[in-house]
Each structure stands twice: as structure tokens, then as C-alpha cells.
Design an enzyme around this catalytic site. Structure first.
Site, PDB file in Angstrom:
ATOM      1  N   HIS A  34     -72.768  -7.002  -5.165  1.00 47.79           N
ATOM      2  CA  HIS A  34     -74.410  -6.745  -4.049  1.00 47.79           C
ATOM      3  C   HIS A  34     -74.333  -5.647  -3.599  1.00 47.79           C
ATOM      4  O   HIS A  34     -75.814  -5.549  -3.872  1.00 47.79           O
ATOM      5  CB  HIS A  34     -73.353  -6.603  -2.621  1.00 47.79           C
ATOM      6  N   GLU A  78     -84.255  -8.235   2.393  1.00 46.06           N
ATOM      7  CA  GLU A  78     -82.801  -8.385   2.277  1.00 46.06           C
ATOM      8  C   GLU A  78     -82.293  -9.395   2.950  1.00 46.06           C
ATOM      9  O   GLU A  78     -82.559 -10.095   3.223  1.00 46.06           O
ATOM     10  CB  GLU A  78     -82.213  -7.057   3.400  1.00 46.06           C
ATOM     11  N   HIS A  80     -78.559 -11.673   3.614  1.00 43.45           N
ATOM     12  CA  HIS A  80     -77.627 -11.338   4.902  1.00 43.45           C
ATOM     13  C   HIS A  80     -77.168 -12.798   4.159  1.00 43.45           C
ATOM     14  O   HIS A  80     -76.535 -13.377   6.323  1.00 43.45           O
ATOM     15  CB  HIS A  80     -77.844 -11.050   6.614  1.00 43.45           C
ATOM     16  N   ASN A  81     -76.673 -13.336   4.121  1.00 45.41           N
ATOM     17  CA  ASN A  81     -76.594 -15.093   4.060  1.00 45.41           C
ATOM     18  C   ASN A  81     -74.713 -15.016   4.111  1.00 45.41           C
ATOM     19  O   ASN A  81     -74.491 -15.774   5.421  1.00 45.41           O
ATOM     20  CB  ASN A  81     -76.469 -15.196   2.673  1.00 45.41           C
ATOM     21  N   GLN A 306     -72.675  -0.462  11.468  1.00 42.60           N
ATOM     22  CA  GLN A 306     -73.467  -0.160  11.499  1.00 42.60           C
ATOM     23  C   GLN A 306     -75.318   0.455  11.907  1.00 42.60           C
ATOM     24  O   GLN A 306     -73.695   2.016  12.554  1.00 42.60           O
ATOM     25  CB  GLN A 306     -74.373  -1.432  12.251  1.00 42.60           C
ATOM     26  N   SER A 536     -78.985 -11.909  -3.987  1.00 41.22           N
ATOM     27  CA  SER A 536     -78.192 -12.762  -3.400  1.00 41.22           C
ATOM     28  C   SER A 536     -77.660 -13.166  -3.731  1.00 41.22           C
ATOM     29  O   SER A 536     -78.035 -14.639  -4.505  1.00 41.22           O
ATOM     30  CB  SER A 536     -78.164 -12.965  -2.512  1.00 41.22           C
TER      31      SER A 536
END
Lengths: 719, 220
Positions: A34, A78, A80-81, A306, A536
Site C-alpha cells: 500500500h 484513493e 479504501h477497499n 485520522q 490497490s
């Protein structure tokens, strides 16, 4: 933890000892797929060929292009799977937060986000019915709260995503010429690196999201649900304050460099800043504001809590930065300063926890992966076996089937939960337009008549990308170009999110290579740069793997006064034309030229439909279903083949005025197919169609619209 | 809003979680010489302003209930004083929720019938409130974007609002949304509304009804 034996061996040999807990965590995060792009980097170098067409900041947090008014627009996709599949709401929300921080780390004010989502089939399992509303809720709760307009995007339903959904987020921001900032520090300032401090501001650091980057680099198994603590927790209200603080810091020139704490957290940000600027640093981990008081140094270093930013600040500005953070109630800490050595010293209290070379941490693993290289194949031939799908049904059956399918039904339930108007810049409602358009001029005061607008086309790979990855990638680019042209916009740049399964499998890495080659060759053909992107990998589970899936974003610019305002409110009559190129060449250059010419008279164009990704007929029906009013119409001389097949050199355009004087360009024929008229009695909403083979069919448009509206909510049991 | 001559001052209160600051300032800029953004924790000289605006957003993350925490911000003490002395005050979306929670307007805004965030255009009907110290256009289409947009008051008090003419706009009959969209106080100087006029005025917006919403005495 996911470091491999050769990686561990390399680390131990270089350090001359076994890495301690802190070091182990840092390498584990930063050497994960990643963060390090270890499998994809050689392939992505193909995009370099496109950068000469105006790409800016390709090595930075987000890439960009210059607008004709002197501003720069930055944008990126981006993924975020993995976190979204485990915890849909927070996974999706932190995806939005992360991409927004990448944009404002460039000093740009984010004005648009969008989402490219791939789900499994909701009628098959309860977990998918949990994931769909969860992801939508995550996106809406974060994006609406932070106050950046949502431009919709695309949603796909396919059994191949049943065990691995995809959540790709797009964001775009605008920066004026004065507000230049980068992760790269000006050379003059680097002469006295000890004057440059490392600050951290934003949420306090906690245990959430530890190991997130390495989790996102593994395939799924039954045990994955146990990784829920590795999913981060979002706080859009802090995000909004971070945004305002960051932009103020840049505007008032209080920071030298700005970096988002994203994947691999604090260590990702600090090591990247030092590696990029070829400097060292001393970092006191205990000076990082913490949520709990028993965090270990290694946890502080890689926590992906975050809403945090790392800034390089000149010591003279320290108090100004601290007081701005205090005004907004945002925790702030000074962690240390840069130096001219080539090592980063990590301290916790008095104790030196580790000394690491940032170059080795950021790029040392590359020596292990030199055997991967893109294939040398050139030209459009590699998917030569590409066969266009041909429809055999009647147009009526096709329209009914499409409206009742998850693929073809209305997405209104999703899009209405996103705030499309916040910020006041939205020009076109994304629910019924494929290109979302926003005013980019900073002060969009009432009577300014030369405003710059930016348009975004977001799309996903077609379903047939698995068999024909190269053609699919090329078509994705071509379709986006065409949509931007007919909306009256000049295409400026592309971004892409590449979602693939396990790259260690031959067929996967081949498709990956072909896809990148398709995009980059098309981009060179159209002279538009690919400015940013995301990869990804390992999107697979024990049960199956995802097909090659590109989340594609194309950005163009125009002028407000040249723009078809009228598409917000269609007149009572619309005209439908068909353009067809007589040559069947794969580039369809003549048709492109014609569409570009038409785009220059854009005020009359309401919509364009192309067969690049899906049949024209499906696009047209989807649009009819999305219109708030009722319409009735008559279309004649339809050629069933050309509008039910994919990849035909045919386009439809719908205009608000008849095109009387327009001369088709060389090699393109144009004919009027018919008109659509607004009707006030819903029961009259029907479309009469006549095919060239003599068949006449009548579509009940009101029934189609009803089916289309209810399909998603019924099949996914949404409230 | 008022005064194309660009005179006067408007204050926009910025709470943690406010998110309509951009379009609200852009909306006021053409009309006011100064548009000042006031941080919620700062006390301010409210009487030097001609208009106070509470913008939309999710102040304090809607914690407890939308608007509850923001209504207790230091700057709100000055807003309340200003409004009680007849100063033109408008709350939009979350601003309306804050006005209700601060007692400047009656009632409370609760979860809408749809039960989820809803972004769309709605048609509004002017119910010609008496006493209103604002000019409001008759038939209006404006965007809404909220989860907690349903105005609620116990029946007996609700009918008093209607009888005394405090209801400014209602939603034209729609599937999922009904009832009061905009409300004024007894004196007519405080206006709360769920729809967003600040997102419907510029040439690029789908509708421009917002630009016709003015406090009385504004010279257009």
C-alpha cells in the site's frame, strides 16, 4: 505483520542487528504494498510519457494541471477497499478524509469529491446488504459534514466483488498562484535545517488504525473481521478545522512543507519528507499529543489515527502556528527538527529508540523487486480478439431489462444522500449529468462574467475488462474525452485508481500491465497527462478475485458564459442526432474531431451518448429514467446493431435546438433521429421507436422510470 | 442579500462544524461592504452589524441534538442580545436549528420523514407571515440538504404559530417532506429556514430565488 523473510533479512543485515518493535512496525508499514508500490512502480513508469502534456506535482501528495486563469487544480483518486469491507462506514469515511487531506496538503481548497464503488450482489447475502448502506452513510456523513460538494461518481454491482468490495474516492481542489507549497523544501531554507521544526497538529494519536497499511496489502480471509481495530475512526469536524488551519498556514506562509499523516501514520509522513529532501531529523515521539497515556513508541510511530497533519515550520513561526491551532482547539505538538545528517533519530523521553536512514526506509526494499518489468508489446493489437457484444433482443426488451437490473437502475437512493450543493460551486446536478461541473474562480460573486469552470467525469472499467484489459482502458479514456468535449470542456488531466487482485499471479500482473499501457497510450494519443493515481492490489479472497477495475477521473476546464446553462432546465423540445463514422478504425479519430467541433458550440448540447463502455441504448435509457420531468418522443431509423453493441464508431447527441447549419466533418455522417417533447400527463410518457428493419416498438417511459427507481432499494432492501 | 450598494456590515458566526461558510460569505459579499466571520468563542460588538447570519453545517457534530451545543457558544450571547433588540438575524439549515435551540425561535428540528440525509430541490409556498421584517418572494424553488429538517412543536403551540402568522414558507406537497420550511419570531426580525438561499442566487446556480430574499428596508 507482513514482512517477508528476505525483507527481514535485508533489514537485519543493513542495521547489523534484529529490528526492535518500533523499527519492525515502521518497516512493516512503509514496505507494505500500500505504501511502497513495490509491485506496481515499474509499470507505473509508463505514465511518465504523458507528463510532458502539462502535469504538475506528480511526486507530491496529489498531481495537478494549470488552469488558464493561473490557478492550479489538484486531483487524485484513493482506494479504501480493505477497511470498507471490514467496517463500511468508517472505512469509507476515512477514505474521504484521507484524500481531502492530500488535496489541502498542496495548499488547494477542495471543492469536489466523488466516489467509485463496486459492490457484490445484495440479494445474495446479508453482509452485502450491510455494506451498501454503510459505505454510502460513511461517505455522506464525512463529506457532507466537512462541506465539500459530492459529484456522484459511479456504482457497479457484480458477483465478483462479493467478497471484496471497492471504495475509491476522488477529490479535486483549486489553488491560486500565490499559495505555493509542496512536500519539497526550498533549497535556501535547507541550508540551516536545524531552524526547521517538525510539527504535528490535528487529532490526538491513539491506537486506531495500527497496521492499517499492511492490512490493506493482504488478501481477505475469514480472520479479516478480527482486523476491525485496524480500521481508523473519522472525525469530519476536526477535518474541517484542519482544512481551514492548513489553508491559512499556506496562505500566510507560516509553513515550509505540509504532509498528510495517512498510511503508515506519522512515520510515513516524517520519513517521506526527509527522504525527499535528503535530510535527517530528530523526532521526540513523546511530544506527539496522545489520546491515551500508555502508547508504546512503535504504536505512536505507525498509528493511523485520522485527521492529523505534519508540517515543517521555521522556528520563527512556531508561536504563530501554535496560536492558530489553539484558536481552533486543535491539539498541536513540536516533535523535533531537521538536520543535515542522513538519519532519523527517534526519541522517547531521554531514550534513543532507533536511528534509521530515511532513504533505506523509503526505498531500500526496491532491490528485492527488480525482476518485475512491463512487457514490451506496443500498439493496439494485444486485445485483437476483442469481440463487440451484439444484442439480439428487441429495443423494448433491452430497455426493460436494463432498467430492472442492478447495473442499469437509478442510483438516486445513493446520490441524494450526498450534499451536491455545499460550497455553492456546483453548476450541474450530478444525478442526471455524466460530467459534474463546478465554478473554480475563488470569489464567485454574482456579476462576474468570466468565471472558470472545471468539469469532472468519473467512470469505472466496463464489465468486459477482464477479457480485454487494454481495449477497456483505452475506451475508458476515450469515453471520458468525449463526455468532456460535448459538455463544452477542454480535457486537461487524468487520474486513476487501479484495483487488482493478487499481483503475484501471472494473469493479474499481465492485465495490470495491459491496463496501464492502454491508459497511457490513449493519454499520449489525446495529449493529456495522467497526473496522479493509486494502486490497490490483493483485492481477492479465498472465494474469488476481483476483475481488473480502474476508477477513472478526467478533468477539463471551460468558461461559465460559454457553458450550457440550459441543461439545468431543458426546454420543452429536445432533438436527437446520430453521428456515425464510416471507417471502423479503433481510434475513431473522425468521430472524435466531430464531437470536439460540436463541443465548441456546446450551449445547444444537452447530452452525448457513446458506445465506448456500454451500448448507446443503455446510456440513453438510463438518462430518460433519470429526468425529473416526463417526456414523450419519436425516434426513427434506428439501427439496432449500432446502438446495442459496444465500441461502435457511433455517437448520439441530444440538443436543445435543431442543428441546422452544422456540417459533418470528413468521414462522419449525421442524421436527425427524432425529437423528445416534455409532457405534463405522465400517462402520455412514451417513446415510439422505428428500426431500419421495419420493426416498430413503443416504450412506456413512466413504467421504466418507476422500475428503475425501485430496483436498487428493493433488491438491497434499503430503507 | 440586501443593499447592492455594498454598504453595511454582516457577521457570519463560524461554529466548529459549520460548513456553509464559503457559499454564505460569497452570497453576502456583493451586498455588504464587510462580511466578517466571527469565531464562535469570540464575543463581538453585535450592534455594529446590520445583519447576523448563522450558517449551515453540523455544529459540534450534531452532538446531543442538532444545534444544542452551538446555541450555548459565547458568541451566541451577543447574537441573542442583537436579535432581541430587533436586529435582522437569519439562520439557515443548522443555523435554523441553532435559533430554535437558543430560544430565539420556538420548536425543534427533528429527523425528517425520510430518515436519512436528503439533498434535493424543493418547491416552497409563501404563507404570508404577518409582521415579517423580511422581503420574501412568493413561489420559490430552493435546495435542501439535511437529516434533521422536520420542524416539530406540540399541536396547540403549533396552531398558535399558524394563527399568529409566524410561518413563512411551507413545503409544496411532496412525497417525503412536508410542514414548515421557514419560520419567523413574533417580532418578525428573526428568520429561520431549512432550505438554502445561499446556494441559489448566482448565475451558475440552477435557481436564483435566493437573491430576492432581503431584510426590509434594503434598497435594491
Amino acid at each position: 505483520m507482513s514482512l517477508s523473510a528476505p525483507e527481514l533479512q535485508l533489514i537485519s543485515e543493513t542495521l547489523g542487528r534484529v529490528p526492535n518493535d518500533l523499527e519492525h512496525r515502521i518497516f512493516d508499514s512503509l514496505w507494505s504494498e500500500h505504501c511502497s508500490y513495490r509491485h506496481s512502480k515499474p509499470f507505473l513508469s509508463r505514465y511518465k510519457a504523458t507528463h510532458r502534456f502539462g502535469a504538475l506535482g506528480v511526486e507530491a501528495n496529489a498531481g495537478g494541471v494549470q488552469l488558464s486563469d493561473g490557478q492550479t487544480v489538484f486531483f487524485k483518486i484513493e482506494s479504501h477497499n480493505h477497511p470498507s469491507h471490514i467496517e463500511p462506514k468508517e472505512g469509507a469515511a476515512t477514505g474521504v478524509g484521507g484524500i481531502l487531506r492530500d488535496i489541502f496538503a498542496m495548499g488547494a481548497r477542495p471543492i469536489v469529491t466523488g466516489d467509485l464503488l463496486c459492490f457484490g450482489l445484495p440479494d445474495q447475502d446479508a453482509w452485502m446488504r450491510h455494506l451498501i448502506p454503510g459505505v454510502v452513510n460513511g461517505i455522506s456523513s464525512y463529506g457532507n459534514a466537512i462541506g465539500v460538494a459530492n459529484a456522484g461518481g459511479a456504482t457497479r454491482f457484480d458477483a465478483r466483488y462479493q467478497y471484496n468490495i471497492l471504495v475509491n474516492v476522488f477529490a479535486l481542489g483549486v489553488r491560486s498562484a500565490q499559495n505555493v507549497i509542496d512536500a519539497e523544501i526550498p533549497q535556501a531554507l535547507l541550508k540551516n535545517p536545524e531552524d526547521l521544526e517538525l510539527h504535528i497538529f490535528g487529532c490526538k494519536t491513539g491506537r486506531d488504525g495500527i497496521g492499517g497499511a499492511s492490512m490493506a496489502s493482504e488478501t481477505f480471509s475469514e480472520a479479516s473481521v478480527s482486523k476491525r481495530p485496524q480500521v481508523q475512526i473519522s472525525d469530519p469536524y476536526m477535518g474541517k478545522r484542519l482544512l481551514e488551519i492548513s489553508l491559512t498556514l499556506v496562505q500566510e506562509k507560516l509553513v515550509v512543507a505540509l504532509q498528510d499523516c495517512g498510511a503508515a501514520g506519522l512515520s510515513g509522513a516524517v520519513f517521506e519528507v526527509c527522504a525527499q529532501n535528503k535530510c535527517g531529523a530528530t523526532v521526540a515521539l513523546d511530544q506527539v499529543p496522545q489520546r491515551v497515556n500508555d502508547l508504546k513508541p512503535g504504536e505512536i510511530a505507525v498509528s493511523e489515527s485520522q485527521e492529523r497533519m505534519v508540517a515543517v515550520v521555521h522556528k520563527n513561526q512556531r508561536d504563530a502556528v501554535a496560536s492558530l491551532c489553539a484558536k481552533y482547539d486543535v491539539p498541536h505538538g513540536v516533535m523535533g527538527c531537521l538536520d543535515s545528517k542522513s538519519e532519523i533519530k527517534l526519541l522517547f523521553g531521554e531514550k534513543v529508540e532507533s536511528v534509521l536512514d530515511p532513504q533505506f526506509v523509503c526505498t531500500g526494499h526496491q532491490s528485492l523487486y527488480t525482476n518485475l518489468s512491463p512487457s514490451d508489446a506496443k500498439g493496439f493489437s494485444s486485445d485483437a480478439a476483442f469481440k463487440y457484444e451484439s444484442g439480439t433482443q428487441s429495443l423494448k426488451e433491452s430497455a426493460e431489462g436494463w432498467s430492472a437490473s442492478l447495473q442499469g437502475c437509478s442510483r438516486e437512493w445513493i446520490v441524494r444522500q450526498y450534499d451536491q450543493h455545499v460550497g455553492g460551486r456546483a453548476v450541474l446536478d450530478p444525478v442526471n449529468h455524466p460530467v459534474s461541473v463546478h465554478v473554480a474562480t475563488p470569489d464567485f460573486a454574482a456579476h462576474s462574467d468570466c468565471q472558470t469552470i472545471v468539469g469532472t467525469r468519473l467512470s469505472l472499467s466496463p464489465e468486459w475488462a477482464e477479457q480485454y484489459p487494454y481495449v477497456a482502458a483505452w475506451s475508458l479514456v476515450r469515453e471520458a474525452m468525449r463526455q468532456l468535449w460535448v459538455t463544452g470542456l477542454k480535457p486537461l488531466g487524468f487520474t486513476n485508481g487501479l484495483n487488482f487482485a493478487n499481483p503475484e499471479k501471472k494473469n493479474v500482473i499481465k492485465a495490470f500491465d495491459e491496463t496501464i499501457r492502454g491508459i497511457s497510450e490513449a493519454a499520449v494519443h489525446y495529449k493529456v497527462p495522467v497526473v496522479s493515481g493509486n494502486v490497490s492490489l490483493y483485492n481477492a479472497s479465498e472465494q474469488n478475485e476481483i476483475p481488473p477495475t480502474v476508477a477513472f477521473g478526467a478533468v477539463g476546464e471551460g468558461r461559465l458564459q460559454h457553458h450550457p446553462q440550459v441543461v439545468n432546465h431543458y426546454p420543452d423540445t429536445l432533438y436527437v442526432y446520430e453521428l456515425a463514422s464510416d471507417s471502423d478504425d479503433v481510434h475513431q479519430t473522425a468521430l472524435d474531431q466531430m464531437l470536439k467541433n460540436l463541443g465548441e458550440v456546446a450551449p445547444t448540447i444537452a447530452r452525448g451518448f457513446f458506445s465506448d463502455l456500454k451500448p448507446i441504448w443503455q446510456g440513453f435509457i438510463r438518462w430518460m429514467n433519470s429526468m425529473p420531468e416526463s417526456w414523450t418522443g419519436n425516434l426513427t431509423s434506428l439501427t439496432r446493431d449500432s446502438i446495442l453493441k459496444i465500441g461502435q464508431p457511433v455517437a448520439w447527441i441530444v440538443t436543445t435546438e435543431p442543428l441546422l447549419d452544422l456540417k459533418p466533418s470528413n468521414g462522419v455522417t449525421m442524421k436527425q433521429l427524432g425529437v423528445l417533447t416534455r409532457c405534463f400527463e405522465k400517462q402520455n410518457a412514451e417513446l415510439k421507436i422505428e428500426c431500419t428493419d421495419g420493426a416498430i416498438e413503443i416504450l412506456d417511459l413512466e413504467q421504466l422510470k418507476l422500475t428503475s427507481t425501485h430496483t436498487l432499494t428493493e433488491r438491497a432492501q434499503l430503507l | 442579500m440586501p443593499k447592492l450598494s455594498r454598504s453595511g456590515k454582516a457577521a457570519v458566526i463560524f461554529f466548529p462544524g459549520s460548513n456553509c461558510d464559503q457559499e454564505t460569505c460569497a452570497f453576502l459579499n456583493p451586498f455588504y461592504q464587510n462580511v466578517d466571520v466571527i469565531w464562535h468563542r469570540d464575543r463581538f460588538e453585535a450592534k455594529s452589524y446590520d445583519l447576523v447570519v448563522l450558517p449551515g453545517g453540523f455544529s459540534y457534530g450534531d452532538y446531543v441534538r442538532a444545534g444544542v451545543c452551538a446555541a450555548r457558544s459565547p458568541a451566541m450571547a451577543d447574537v441573542i442580545h442583537f436579535a432581541k433588540n430587533g436586529g435582522p438575524t437569519i439562520g439557515i439549515c443548522n443555523g435554523f436549528q441553532i435559533l430554535a435551540e437558543s430560544g430565539l425561535l420556538p420548536g425543534v428540528l427533528i429527523r425528517s420523514e425520510l430518515g436519512r440525509f436528503d439533498c434535493r430541490y424543493v418547491s416552497l409556498k409563501n404563507t404570508s407571515a404577518s409582521n415579517l421584517k423580511w422581503q420574501v418572494p412568493e413561489q420559490v424553488i430552493l435546495p435542501i440538504a439535511n437529516t434533521f429538517g422536520r420542524f416539530y412543536l406540540p399541536d396547540d403551540q403549533d396552531s398558535r404559530l399558524w394563527n399568529e402568522g409566524h410561518v413563512v414558507y411551507t413545503y409544496e406537497s411532496q412525497e417525503s417532506i412536508s410542514g414548515i420550511a421557514a419560520l419567523t419570531n413574533r417580532e418578525g426580525n428573526v428568520l429561520g429556514m431549512m432550505p438554502h438561499p445561499e446556494r441559489a442566487w448566482a448565475p451558475h446556480h440552477a435557481y436564483q430565488f435566493g437573491s430576492r430574499l432581503l431584510p426590509n428596508g434594503s434598497d435594491l
